[in-house]
Design a protein around this motif. Structure first.
Motif, short mmCIF file in Angstrom:
data_model
loop_
_atom_site.label_atom_id
_atom_site.label_comp_id
_atom_site.label_asym_id
_atom_site.label_seq_id
_atom_site.Cartn_x
_atom_site.Cartn_y
_atom_site.Cartn_z
N LEU A 116 0.82 -1.21 0.00
CA LEU A 116 0.00 0.00 0.00
C LEU A 116 0.86 1.26 0.00
CD1 LEU A 116 -2.72 -1.10 2.57
CD2 LEU A 116 -3.15 -0.50 0.18
N ALA A 170 -5.81 7.76 0.13
CA ALA A 170 -6.57 6.56 0.49
C ALA A 170 -5.65 5.38 0.82
CB ALA A 170 -7.50 6.20 -0.67
N LYS A 204 -5.30 3.53 4.53
CA LYS A 204 -5.54 2.10 4.70
C LYS A 204 -4.36 1.42 5.38
CE LYS A 204 -7.69 -1.80 4.12
NZ LYS A 204 -8.88 -2.12 4.96
N ARG A 206 -10.68 9.46 7.92
CA ARG A 206 -11.73 8.82 7.13
C ARG A 206 -12.19 9.69 5.97
NH1 ARG A 206 -15.51 6.22 11.90
NH2 ARG A 206 -14.41 4.26 12.06
N GLU A 234 -4.42 2.20 9.14
CA GLU A 234 -5.47 1.47 9.84
C GLU A 234 -5.10 0.00 10.00
OE1 GLU A 234 -9.51 2.02 9.08
OE2 GLU A 234 -9.42 4.21 9.04
N LEU A 235 -4.49 -0.57 8.99
CA LEU A 235 -4.03 -1.96 9.11
C LEU A 235 -3.04 -2.11 10.25
CD1 LEU A 235 -3.46 -3.17 5.42
CD2 LEU A 235 -5.08 -4.12 7.08
#
Length: 382
Positions: free
Chosen positions: A165, A180, A184, A373, A187-188
């Motif tokens: 990512l 984005a 991600k 978010r 958050e992972l």
């Protein structure tokens, strides 16, 4: 002359030359280099002693990347190459090496330095003079020859996904996509840390916090150290900056250490790219950008990202409130380990020239790094 006599004479030449290592007298160093250049039989012993100095560096807590970073900063390219060759030779004697050493060794430059004998001897002596004066550092892992944990095949799936990512975020030319992808990845990381805390609370494994060193190099190293500190703290780690030797030591549980390094490196790449774009815009508008612009940009970028990273970490943790005690317990363990490793630390004031445009652009770049978010959440948090 018998073989023993030859060896003894060689050692005598090297020992005599090495007296110059313990002085700051360059004339003495030149005399020592002349002595070595005149005695070809001393070459093998000179190389052997260099490997021995490298080994002593490991025993004092240094790792390959630390050593090369210091040599590159204080000496010249020929010293870096010689250091690389000595490190490769010394570590090549071991069947297995500590896990994090592989990448460090892969980055070594071992290209032979072509020079006359006097210049080669001078390079060796200058490098050895630096090596014999290395202080002891806080150990952050085993050294070659120590017992090592069993090798693990591959890397955790989460880490592979985070790596992919972040690589895409750095490569894309579209800020929205980078936003984005980075969001991600963060958050992972946060969810994986929670999973590890939950697993440990159910089936205690006895794991204790470890540590890793991450290079924090000029220019603008203070801003970079602040950014790394923000990434570490948001991911349940502690970072301690060693300004003198150009690195920070990040203390944390193993599951968090490598993701912290990955995210820090990626955010630094993204921030540098954003700074370059901002400078281009300023130049196009007829305004000359200076060192103060770049310094202010990176400080603002680090400051704003610190706030956003902490917010993201809290949000993810709040989604599973039953795990908060387990997470808090791990954070206490990390803090205790950091205090044990670094009983004497101090805070330092930010030393920076102020540039309002740089600060504004740096804050905007941090807002676009994509850890929340959505853009509404970013604007509301200002």
């Amino acid at each position: 002359m018998g073989r023993e006599a030859v060896v003894s004479a060689t050692r005598s030449t090297v020992e005599q030359a090495f007296e110059a290592l313990y002085t700051d007298d360059d004339t003495a160093l030149d005399s020592a280099a002349s002595l070595l250049a005149a005695d070809r039989t001393a070459d093998a012993e000179l190389a052997r002693r260099g490997e021995e100095f490298v080994r002593r560096a490991w025993e004092r807590g240094w790792q390959p990347a630390d050593l090369v970073r210091l040599v590159r900063r204080d000496l010249a390219e020929e010293h870096v190459r010689l250091a690389g060759a000595l490190i490769a030779a010394e570590t090549g004697r071991y069947e297995r090496l500590p896990r994090r050493w592989a990448a460090q060794l892969a980055d070594l430059d071992t290209t032979p330095v072509r020079a006359d004998r006097f210049s080669s001897a001078t390079t060796a002596l200058e490098l050895y003079r630096l090596l014999v004066r290395l202080p002891s550092l806080e150990p952050v892992g085993p050294v070659p020859g120590d017992a090592l944990p069993a090798a693990v095949a591959g890397e955790p799936r989460m880490l592979t996904r985070v790596r992919a990512l972040l690589a895409k975020a750095e490569a894309t030319g579209y800020p929205e996509e980078a936003e984005a992808l980075t969001a991600k990845a963060q958050e992972l990381m946060a969810r994986h840390s929670l999973d590890e805390a939950a697993l440990e609370s159910r089936t205690p494994s006895g794991d204790v916090p470890g540590a890793v060193r991450i290079g924090v190099e000029p220019p603008y190293e203070q801003a970079k150290a602040i950014l790394l500190d923000a990434v570490a703290e948001a991911n349940h780690c502690r970072a301690v900056w060693n300004e003198a030797y150009g690195f920070s030591t990040v203390v944390g549980f193993e599951a968090d250490l490598e993701p912290v390094e990955l995210l820090y490196t990626s955010l630094l790449v993204q921030g540098t790219a954003a700074m370059t774009r901002a400078e281009a815009e300023q130049r196009a508008g007829g305004r000359k950008r200076t060192k103060s612009f770049r310094q202010s940009f990176l400080l603002a970028y680090a400051n704003r990202l610190g706030t956003r990273l902490a917010s993201t970490s809290r949000r993810v943790a709040s989604e599973t409130p039953t795990l908060l005690p387990a997470l808090a317990s791990r954070e206490v363990a990390v803090t205790s380990r950091a205090d044990e490793m670094f009983p004497e630390t101090r805070t330092t004031r930010v030393r920076a020239m102020w540039d309002e445009a740089g600060w504004t652009h740096g804050t905007s770049a941090a807002n676009a790094a994509g850890l929340g978010r959505g853009q509404r959440e970013i604007r509301d948090a200002r």
